[in-house]
Write a protein that holds these residues in place. Structure first.
Motif, mmCIF file in Angstrom:
data_model
loop_
_atom_site.group_PDB
_atom_site.id
_atom_site.type_symbol
_atom_site.label_atom_id
_atom_site.label_comp_id
_atom_site.label_asym_id
_atom_site.label_seq_id
_atom_site.Cartn_x
_atom_site.Cartn_y
_atom_site.Cartn_z
ATOM 1 N N LYS A 9 59.355 70.479 60.881
ATOM 2 C CA LYS A 9 59.540 69.930 62.223
ATOM 3 C C LYS A 9 60.931 70.319 62.740
ATOM 4 C CE LYS A 9 59.979 65.671 61.623
ATOM 5 N NZ LYS A 9 59.986 64.258 61.396
ATOM 6 N N SER A 11 63.357 69.124 64.233
ATOM 7 C CA SER A 11 64.018 67.907 64.726
ATOM 8 C C SER A 11 65.504 67.891 64.378
ATOM 9 C CB SER A 11 63.332 66.675 64.114
ATOM 10 O OG SER A 11 63.230 66.830 62.713
ATOM 11 N N GLY A 17 67.437 69.659 51.409
ATOM 12 C CA GLY A 17 66.258 68.876 51.012
ATOM 13 C C GLY A 17 64.976 69.575 51.428
ATOM 14 N N GLY A 21 62.681 70.896 48.516
ATOM 15 C CA GLY A 21 61.443 70.106 48.449
ATOM 16 C C GLY A 21 60.229 70.891 48.908
ATOM 17 N N GLN A 108 57.330 56.283 57.552
ATOM 18 C CA GLN A 108 58.205 57.022 58.481
ATOM 19 C C GLN A 108 58.203 56.355 59.858
ATOM 20 O OE1 GLN A 108 58.924 60.968 58.948
ATOM 21 N NE2 GLN A 108 58.982 61.470 56.790
ATOM 22 N N VAL A 148 54.424 69.539 49.926
ATOM 23 C CA VAL A 148 55.397 68.748 50.696
ATOM 24 C C VAL A 148 56.391 68.074 49.755
ATOM 25 C CG1 VAL A 148 53.977 68.178 52.722
ATOM 26 C CG2 VAL A 148 53.753 66.794 50.645
ATOM 27 N N GLY A 149 57.486 67.582 50.334
ATOM 28 C CA GLY A 149 58.385 66.708 49.600
ATOM 29 C C GLY A 149 57.779 65.306 49.571
ATOM 30 N N ASP A 150 58.419 64.437 48.792
ATOM 31 C CA ASP A 150 57.914 63.076 48.585
ATOM 32 C C ASP A 150 57.638 62.302 49.877
ATOM 33 O OD1 ASP A 150 57.445 62.412 46.050
ATOM 34 O OD2 ASP A 150 59.319 61.290 45.721
ATOM 35 N N ASP A 151 58.536 62.482 50.874
ATOM 36 C CA ASP A 151 58.443 61.651 52.069
ATOM 37 C C ASP A 151 57.181 61.908 52.873
ATOM 38 O OD1 ASP A 151 59.458 64.223 52.739
ATOM 39 O OD2 ASP A 151 60.120 63.452 54.675
ATOM 40 N N GLN A 152 56.524 63.045 52.649
ATOM 41 C CA GLN A 152 55.336 63.351 53.444
ATOM 42 C C GLN A 152 54.029 63.062 52.698
ATOM 43 O OE1 GLN A 152 55.045 63.935 56.530
ATOM 44 N NE2 GLN A 152 57.168 64.274 57.101
ATOM 45 N N ALA A 185 63.493 67.623 42.546
ATOM 46 C CA ALA A 185 63.998 67.625 43.922
ATOM 47 C C ALA A 185 62.898 67.388 44.949
ATOM 48 C CB ALA A 185 64.751 68.923 44.230
ATOM 49 N N ARG A 187 62.604 64.656 46.356
ATOM 50 C CA ARG A 187 63.295 63.836 47.361
ATOM 51 C C ARG A 187 64.795 63.988 47.136
ATOM 52 N NH1 ARG A 187 62.022 58.957 50.547
ATOM 53 N NH2 ARG A 187 59.904 59.190 49.828
ATOM 54 N N VAL A 188 65.387 64.936 47.833
ATOM 55 C CA VAL A 188 66.839 65.125 47.733
ATOM 56 C C VAL A 188 67.487 64.027 48.569
ATOM 57 C CG1 VAL A 188 68.753 66.696 48.248
ATOM 58 C CG2 VAL A 188 66.575 67.616 47.411
ATOM 59 N N GLY A 199 68.143 63.605 55.393
ATOM 60 C CA GLY A 199 67.217 63.846 56.514
ATOM 61 C C GLY A 199 67.852 64.708 57.586
ATOM 62 N N LYS A 200 67.054 65.658 58.117
ATOM 63 C CA LYS A 200 67.660 66.588 59.080
ATOM 64 C C LYS A 200 67.943 65.959 60.434
ATOM 65 C CE LYS A 200 63.723 69.445 59.535
ATOM 66 N NZ LYS A 200 62.624 68.499 59.774
ATOM 67 N N ASP A 202 69.004 62.843 60.738
ATOM 68 C CA ASP A 202 70.033 61.802 60.609
ATOM 69 C C ASP A 202 71.266 62.272 61.357
ATOM 70 O OD1 ASP A 202 68.239 60.739 58.921
ATOM 71 O OD2 ASP A 202 69.361 61.140 57.081
HETATM 72 N N1 AQP Z 1 65.324 65.170 51.445
HETATM 73 C C1 AQP Z 1 64.237 65.862 51.166
HETATM 74 N N2 AQP Z 1 63.958 66.203 49.880
HETATM 75 C C2 AQP Z 1 62.850 66.938 49.572
HETATM 76 N N3 AQP Z 1 61.966 67.365 50.505
HETATM 77 C C3 AQP Z 1 62.213 67.046 51.786
HETATM 78 N N4 AQP Z 1 61.556 67.312 52.920
HETATM 79 C C4 AQP Z 1 62.216 66.748 53.957
HETATM 80 N N5 AQP Z 1 63.327 66.122 53.534
HETATM 81 C C5 AQP Z 1 63.343 66.286 52.183
HETATM 82 C C6 AQP Z 1 60.337 68.102 52.996
HETATM 83 O O1 AQP Z 1 60.586 69.216 53.853
HETATM 84 C C7 AQP Z 1 59.363 69.564 54.518
HETATM 85 C C8 AQP Z 1 59.645 69.687 55.998
HETATM 86 O O2 AQP Z 1 60.068 68.418 56.471
HETATM 87 P P1 AQP Z 1 59.714 67.946 57.922
HETATM 88 O O3 AQP Z 1 60.217 68.932 58.874
HETATM 89 O O4 AQP Z 1 58.267 67.618 57.971
HETATM 90 O O5 AQP Z 1 60.566 66.667 58.139
HETATM 91 P P2 AQP Z 1 60.554 65.262 57.436
HETATM 92 O O6 AQP Z 1 59.706 65.250 56.217
HETATM 93 O O7 AQP Z 1 60.225 64.224 58.461
HETATM 94 O O8 AQP Z 1 62.041 65.064 56.981
HETATM 95 P P3 AQP Z 1 63.385 65.603 57.580
HETATM 96 O O9 AQP Z 1 63.486 67.090 57.362
HETATM 97 O O10 AQP Z 1 64.453 64.807 57.046
HETATM 98 O O11 AQP Z 1 63.278 65.419 59.159
HETATM 99 P P4 AQP Z 1 63.492 64.096 59.980
HETATM 100 O O12 AQP Z 1 64.895 63.630 59.746
HETATM 101 O O13 AQP Z 1 63.243 64.503 61.390
HETATM 102 O O14 AQP Z 1 62.482 63.097 59.498
HETATM 103 C C9 AQP Z 1 58.362 68.459 54.206
HETATM 104 O O15 AQP Z 1 57.477 68.931 53.216
HETATM 105 C C10 AQP Z 1 59.216 67.342 53.676
HETATM 106 O O16 AQP Z 1 58.514 66.528 52.756
#
Ligand code: AQP
Length: 341
Positions: A9, A11, A17, A21, A108, A148-152, A185, A187-188, A199-200, A202
């Motif tokens: 995304k 954003s 991360g 991730g 989220q 994906v990373g953990d958060d998704q 990694a 979830r960094v 988070g990007k 943040d």
């Molecule tokens: N901190 C992280 N550690 C590991 N993986 C991560 N991802 C995001 N942050 C970390 C993984 O990167 C992929 C793309 O992320 P995204 O663009 O879908 O955004 P997000 O998951 O919502 O997290 P971001 O990058 O921090 O953005 P914001 O701040 O806008 O929410 C995904 O596979 C994600 O899991």
């Protein structure tokens, strides 16, 4: 052949991360082992307060960085979400299958809604519904796996649930996808707040390493990472999150294992120094390739144009099938010339 879909995304600036991730795995593993589609999910970036020009800039930058990270348009499909209408067509159909309660349980959504209110903004309806759009992103392509990373992971589980529900109600239409996570990694964490994700979007700060950070900036951020009050180096995510985060990053960058690496170090200082250098080395080739690609924007545009065409052709049959299955009339075909006469 297994089919893989994932996205990023625009954003904010892409972080370490995101790279450890997700992106690195897409480039090193997924695109070579599966039929893969990767996407700059720009519509998702509109779910919070945004500056239109910045989203366009970040979308271009994200696409360029995906190529710099090693995505090869000869073996995978790279495109921008808003260039393929099938995502929004399918999203509405899936909204007719998802429930309000399901949306409100998304972590989220809860976290970002609080943040938007704290910043004095209002919460956009799209912030609540975008996990359905993400489900559409995945299901439109019949993806088996979503790296994906953990958060998704929770969002991919929602996509699974919606696929199963739709298939049950309206007949088999969608492949049921599953999330795959990296071994280390996944979830960094933020280097300054190691209990929060890096988070990007943040507010940028010393706790976030960006993919395009200069080596000196990377070193400074890693060397100043918040650690814990203990002295011995042990890997304990719950009790020593700052230390565990550094060990995770080092392990991900060097191909090691965080527990075994902990045994190698007897001071925080040497761990930080090695981690900083490992990150600098991992980012170096990506940054060099990014510079080259920035000098050739027409190449990146061509990749995105061709990618969107391929993606459209791939998604349309499934989305058309979903429209019919849920009860929509097929569009009336143009009368043929002979019928008009
Ligand atoms: N901190 C992280 N550690 C590991 N993986 C991560 N991802 C995001 N942050 C970390 C993984 O990167 C992929 C793309 O992320 P995204 O663009 O879908 O955004 P997000 O998951 O919502 O997290 P971001 O990058 O921090 O953005 P914001 O701040 O806008 O929410 C995904 O596979 C994600 O899991």
């Amino acid at each position: 052949m297994t089919r893989v879909f994932s996205g990023i995304k625009p954003s904010g600036h892409v972080t370490l991360g995101n790279y450890l991730g997700a992106l690195r795995r897409w480039a090193e593993v997924d695109q070579h082992q599966a039929e893969s589609l990767f996407c700059v999910v720009d519509l998702h970036a509109l779910t919070v307060e945004h500056d239109p020009a910045r989203v366009r800039r970040l979308s271009r930058q994200a696409a360029t960085l995906l190529l710099a990270a090693g995505l090869d348009p000869e073996v995978c499909t790279l495109f921008v979400q808003s260039h393929v209408d099938e995502h929004t067509r399918l999203s509405y159909l899936l909204e007719c299958v998802a429930t309000d309660g399901e949306m409100r349980r998304m972590i989220q959504y809860k976290e970002k809604a609080v943040r938007e209110r704290e910043r004095g903004g209002s919460v956009r309806l799209s912030l609540l519904t975008y996990p359905v759009l993400m489900a559409a992103d995945i299901l439109a392509y019949g993806a088996d796996e979503v790296p994906v990373g953990d958060d998704q992971v929770q969002h991919v589980e929602l996509a699974r649930d919606l696929a199963v529900r739709f298939n049950h109600r309206y007949g088999h239409t969608f492949v049921v996808p599953r999330a795959t996570r990296p071994q280390v990694a996944a979830r960094v964490m933020n280097l300054q707040e190691p209990t929060s994700k890096m988070g990007k979007s943040d507010d940028s700060g010393p706790g976030i390493v960006y993919l395009l950070d200069e080596p000196e900036a990377v070193r400074k951020k890693v060397l100043r990472a918040v650690t814990d009050s203990g002295r011995d180096v042990v890997y304990d995510r719950a009790e020593r999150p700052g230390l565990a985060n550094l060990l995770d990053i080092l392990a991900a960058c060097t191909g090691g294992n965080p527990e075994s690496l902990a045994a190698v170090y007897d001071s925080y200082g040497s761990l930080k120094k090695d981690t900083a250098e490992a990150v600098v080395e991992v980012l170096r080739p990506v940054q060099a390739r990014h510079r080259e690609l920035c000098a050739d924007p027409a190449y990146v545009e061509g990749v995105l144009r061709d990618g969107a065409e391929k993606a459209r052709a791939s998604a349309r049959p499934t989305v058309d099938t979903a429209c019919r299955a849920i009860g929509l009339l097929p569009p009336v075909a143009e009368p043929s010339l002979s019928a008009v006469r």
